[in-house]
Design a protein around this motif. Structure first.
Motif, PDB file in Angstrom:
ATOM      1  N   PHE A 282      46.679 136.868 101.614  1.00 19.61           N
ATOM      2  CA  PHE A 282      48.071 137.316 101.518  1.00 19.61           C
ATOM      3  C   PHE A 282      48.343 138.594 102.304  1.00 19.61           C
ATOM      4  O   PHE A 282      49.251 139.354 101.976  1.00 19.61           O
ATOM      5  N   GLU A 283      47.572 138.812 103.355  1.00 25.21           N
ATOM      6  CA  GLU A 283      47.839 139.933 104.261  1.00 25.21           C
ATOM      7  C   GLU A 283      49.027 139.560 105.144  1.00 25.21           C
ATOM      8  O   GLU A 283      49.033 138.477 105.742  1.00 25.21           O
TER       9      GLU A 283
ATOM     10  N   GLU B 223      55.107 127.081  98.640  1.00 30.51           N
ATOM     11  CA  GLU B 223      55.666 128.093  99.519  1.00 30.51           C
ATOM     12  C   GLU B 223      56.853 128.767  98.837  1.00 30.51           C
ATOM     13  O   GLU B 223      57.680 128.106  98.208  1.00 30.51           O
ATOM     14  N   LEU B 224      56.909 130.081  98.976  1.00 35.46           N
ATOM     15  CA  LEU B 224      58.084 130.853  98.591  1.00 35.46           C
ATOM     16  C   LEU B 224      58.654 131.420  99.876  1.00 35.46           C
ATOM     17  O   LEU B 224      57.945 132.061 100.651  1.00 35.46           O
TER      18      LEU B 224
ATOM     19  N   ARG C 142      48.831 136.721  94.693  1.00 37.64           N
ATOM     20  CA  ARG C 142      50.042 136.068  95.216  1.00 37.64           C
ATOM     21  C   ARG C 142      51.292 136.715  94.636  1.00 37.64           C
ATOM     22  O   ARG C 142      52.248 137.016  95.352  1.00 37.64           O
ATOM     23  N   ASN C 143      51.312 136.942  93.344  1.00 33.67           N
ATOM     24  CA  ASN C 143      52.493 137.525  92.703  1.00 33.67           C
ATOM     25  C   ASN C 143      52.736 138.969  93.126  1.00 33.67           C
ATOM     26  O   ASN C 143      53.843 139.468  93.001  1.00 33.67           O
TER      27      ASN C 143
ATOM     28  N   THR D 209      55.524 133.050 101.883  1.00 28.76           N
ATOM     29  CA  THR D 209      54.253 133.167 101.184  1.00 28.76           C
ATOM     30  C   THR D 209      53.781 131.756 100.881  1.00 28.76           C
ATOM     31  O   THR D 209      54.510 130.984 100.249  1.00 28.76           O
ATOM     32  N   SER D 210      52.556 131.405 101.327  1.00 29.98           N
ATOM     33  CA  SER D 210      52.023 130.046 101.181  1.00 29.98           C
ATOM     34  C   SER D 210      50.711 130.084 100.412  1.00 29.98           C
ATOM     35  O   SER D 210      49.885 130.976 100.623  1.00 29.98           O
ATOM     36  N   TRP D 211      50.522 129.093  99.528  1.00 31.49           N
ATOM     37  CA  TRP D 211      49.294 129.036  98.728  1.00 31.49           C
ATOM     38  C   TRP D 211      48.971 127.610  98.302  1.00 31.49           C
ATOM     39  O   TRP D 211      49.773 126.701  98.503  1.00 31.49           O
ATOM     40  N   THR D 212      47.786 127.445  97.714  1.00 28.42           N
ATOM     41  CA  THR D 212      47.333 126.155  97.184  1.00 28.42           C
ATOM     42  C   THR D 212      47.069 126.333  95.695  1.00 28.42           C
ATOM     43  O   THR D 212      47.316 127.398  95.132  1.00 28.42           O
TER      44      THR D 212
END
Length: 156
Positions: A53-54, A125-126, A25-26, A10-13
């Protein structure tokens, strides 16, 4: 060696660090059903902020699972997942290897923060490794793992 690895990234800014973005995201799962009849393979799932987050899934061979796997004395030895030297926080001390008997599965969670090379923007990233030793029913990772290692840290 019958092993199935499911690697969920899982990647985000900073856009998903708070508010509605963080809620989406969570809500992203750390485990998914496997494709039917999967044996000795890597099931990769990627969820990116840019895709809301698909989950995007693909099945690959087990040549580069992201963790070192070996059979030793009838058990599967899983060494800590590889970490990028560019990732923060630094992890100078890592948990020991985990040994799984046939039919057991492991969930290993680890998170990172990266600094972009252009402008210094942070990204996060998780990574979750779900690893089963032996037969893998499609819903194997939807239950409670036999072993769980949580290396998540505060990312600031």
């Amino acid at each position: 060696m019958d092993v199935v690895v499911q690697r969920v990234r899982t990647s985000w800014t900073k856009e998903s660090r708070g508010g509605p973005g963080a809620a989406r995201r969570n809500a992203a799962p750390t485990a998914f059903s496997l494709p039917p009849s999967l044996s000795t393979a890597l099931h990769e799932v990627a969820m990116r902020e840019s895709d809301s987050f698909e989950p995007r899934m693909q099945v690959r061979d087990l040549s580069a699972p992201g963790a070192i796997l070996r059979e030793v004395d009838g058990l599967l030895r899983v060494d800590p997942p590889e970490v990028s030297m560019f990732a923060m926080p630094r992890r100078n001390r890592r948990p020991p290897a985990v040994r799984l008997a046939p039919g057991q599965w492991l969930q290993w969670l680890i998170n990172y923060r990266f600094v972009g090379s252009c402008g210094g923007a942070w990204s996060y990233e998780l990574e979750t490794f779900n690893i089963v030793y032996g037969f893998a029913a499609p819903d194997v990772f939807l239950g409670v793992p036999t072993r769980r290692v949580d290396e998540r840290r505060a990312l600031r």
